[in-house]
Design an enzyme around this catalytic site. Sequence first.
Site, PDB file in Angstrom:
ATOM      1  CG  ASP A 294      50.730  88.479  12.221  1.00  0.00           C
ATOM      2  OD1 ASP A 294      50.834  87.233  12.923  1.00  0.00           O
ATOM      3  OD2 ASP A 294      50.800  89.372  12.580  1.00  0.00           O
TER       4      ASP A 294
HETATM    5  C1  BGC Z   1      51.852  88.709  16.001  1.00  0.00           C
HETATM    6  C2  BGC Z   1      53.046  88.346  15.179  1.00  0.00           C
HETATM    7  C3  BGC Z   1      53.787  87.272  15.629  1.00  0.00           C
HETATM    8  C4  BGC Z   1      52.694  85.986  15.625  1.00  0.00           C
HETATM    9  C5  BGC Z   1      53.026  84.762  15.999  1.00  0.00           C
HETATM   10  C6  BGC Z   1      50.579  87.620  15.760  1.00  0.00           C
HETATM   11  O1  BGC Z   1      49.672  87.633  16.662  1.00  0.00           O
HETATM   12  O2  BGC Z   1      51.226  89.802  15.102  1.00  0.00           O
HETATM   13  O3  BGC Z   1      54.113  89.442  15.073  1.00  0.00           O
HETATM   14  O4  BGC Z   1      54.979  86.762  14.982  1.00  0.00           O
HETATM   15  O5  BGC Z   1      51.490  86.384  16.347  1.00  0.00           O
HETATM   16  O6  BGC Z   1      53.287  84.571  17.261  1.00  0.00           O
END
Ligand code: BGC
Length: 766
Positions: A294
């Site tokens: 993530d």
């Molecule tokens: C989130 C993800 C997301 C990623 C990219 C993160 O903060 O937890 O679900 O895909 O950001 O935007």
Amino acid sequence: MTGRNGPALSAVITLAVVFGLLLNTAMNESKANQAHATKTLEQRVSALLGEMTLAEKIGQMNQVNASDHEINDHLREAIGAGRVGSILNQVDVDAVNELQRIAVQESRLGIPLLVGRDVIHGFKTVMPIPLGQAATWNADIVREGARVAAREAATAGINWTFAPMIDISRDARWGRIAESLGEDPYLASALAAAMVEGFQGEDLADRGTIAACAKHFAGYGAAESGRDYATTNIPENELRNVYLRPFRAAVDAGVVTLMAAFSDLNGVPATGNEFLMRQVLRDEWGFDGFVVSDWDSVRQLAIHGLTENDKESVYQAVMAGVDMEMAGESYLDQLEDLIGEGRIDVAMIDAMVANILRVKFQLGLFEHPYTNPAELPAIANEHALQTARQAALESVVLLKNDRGVLPLSAEKLNSVAIIGPLADAPYEQLGTWIFDGDTELSITPMHAIHSLVGHELDVRYLRAMENSRSRASVSFDEAVEIARESDAVILFLGEESILSGEAHSRADISLPGDQAELVRRIRETGKPVVAVILAGRPLTLTNIVNHVDAILFAWHPGTMGGPAIADLLFGVESPSGKLPATFPRMVGQIPIYYNQKNTGKPPSPDTVVHIDDIDAHAPQLSFGMTAFHLDAGYTPLYAFGHGLSYADFEYRNIEVSASEIGLGDTLIVSAELMNKGDVAAEEVVQLYVRDLVGNVTRPVKELKGFKRVRLEPGRTITVDFQLHTDDLAFFGRNMQRMTEAGQFHVWIGGSSETELRTEFRVVDKD
Ligand code: BGC
């Protein structure tokens, strides 16, 4: 995390460049086609891998935020040098094409980029939030919604979405429950597979299909007290029986990527969790796609306190199986040293890079690196809007309908008052995670009601509150006035979109601001009151439920929410949504979910006493010693699977094809469903099972099947389900999945509270 959602770049590309791109595409295509014709996927992957330097391999493992308005020189240079395997958050097609051009033409090996974006429930055309989609209990519409989203996103050059989000959540305080498919592993698994199929299509290489990403692996939805990013503690047995199941379903449906969660799972943050990503995902499930971290979650391993510094974080994440790092660049900075020191074997890196390259080949990126939007269906075309409308229609749940106040009759009424902050809020109805959602496309309930019945009825509208959180009740007198002058009142209440989603958890999940007071004031007029609630999560509605005659729970219904809601209010269609998550009476009941364990002291109506009714003279004797709250009892306000209809459905005569079956056999369970009402409607028929005895205790009810059926008035049909004994399997004490012989209860009905039950026995014939 600045700049993630920044507006897209509007790059100006000269005709010459466009011509060059097309020419190059043609050349690339023919070269790649020749190569393709003679080599298998694995041969292509290993041939390419064989040509790569270590730095180029590490580059493939690096995903970079590219949301800036201008393509900066640093990014151009990094891509050209082969230091970037993927970008995210650039949605200007010209800019994406230019970045692909640099990757394909200027980097030594010409490896195209994965272009990622959070396309969670639609791109420009927005479907209901995923939790709302789950309320449709309709895999077909969910699949089609993802298909529409993929085609629209592909016009921007996006080839990878960070969806579906399939974290089971039993906690409506958690803001990200909005993005999830609810509390039940069976329902979430069925819909997770449908979403993957929708995004990825039949063949990932087709135009208009994009790679899906099942996230967040794993357990993130169990954040303590629903506080986003908080710790999760989930025993392995529970993890396997509940939280991992939708991920398994996504992998079985062919999902090509997974995202590691931010959260700490049993003391080992998911991004450094070898058990999850190597043992379960690779060794047990045979997954051959790749895992992305993530956002900066590799470096966060040090903040968790798992490691001392970035270098150790990279070591842990790689050893655990995170193939690509999102937006952190610590792989780029540290990996070469770790390999040089012999701590990480280059063979491990090769396997990880191969996972990434495999997906690039499957996507056909080597053959078609560039995007020509004209080759794809138009944004927000008729089919897209119709899909959004149908999804919204099927997602709305009729929670209560006293004296049949709904549907409203345009013939019988002369006037209707529309009151509330969410009746005409084009942005709010789209919900969370709509980076690219087009508010211009939103049709609000207020507009839709006007166009549906405005020529027959006097429709009066007052917003009454600036937003759902407002505490200024200055307009309430006017609202009461309008209500008095009207024959019925429709209140549009709930939460604005900003109140759910990532990092938007709430500790109090009742209607925010002065909405309850508005309801109370309107109630005093004595007019029929219908509440339409738009929200990103289940809410506690205890303080308003008795002050309204009917409640339609519409989630954040997306672009076409307005027409769907108008059709339901005025009986053009009947509600058919069913709750994918339990609605508590009070927040203190959380976690509350239907598939709970029985406990050794299960509560029952005769053992429960309310705090106000405790007998002061014999306090200990006045109630039973069972598992309930003195101030909330033990039942929810609305159970999982609940949802009313304008038809009057009755279930009867449940039957099993045999009272005893052997392991490996299939049972048929059926029941009659009768529409005793006077309108045709759809109903979601649900099948539940209880395994009475297990080597680990089993839930009191588990969903094992569902079917959406349409029934004309006066008609009776028999609905049947096939239940194989494998469908009864669970992970037991030894963490092996197995079906145990023994006695089972089985129910069919219109909610998890159904009491229409029979039983059967599974015997081990050996
Ligand atoms: C989130 C993800 C997301 C990623 C990219 C993160 O903060 O937890 O679900 O895909 O950001 O935007």
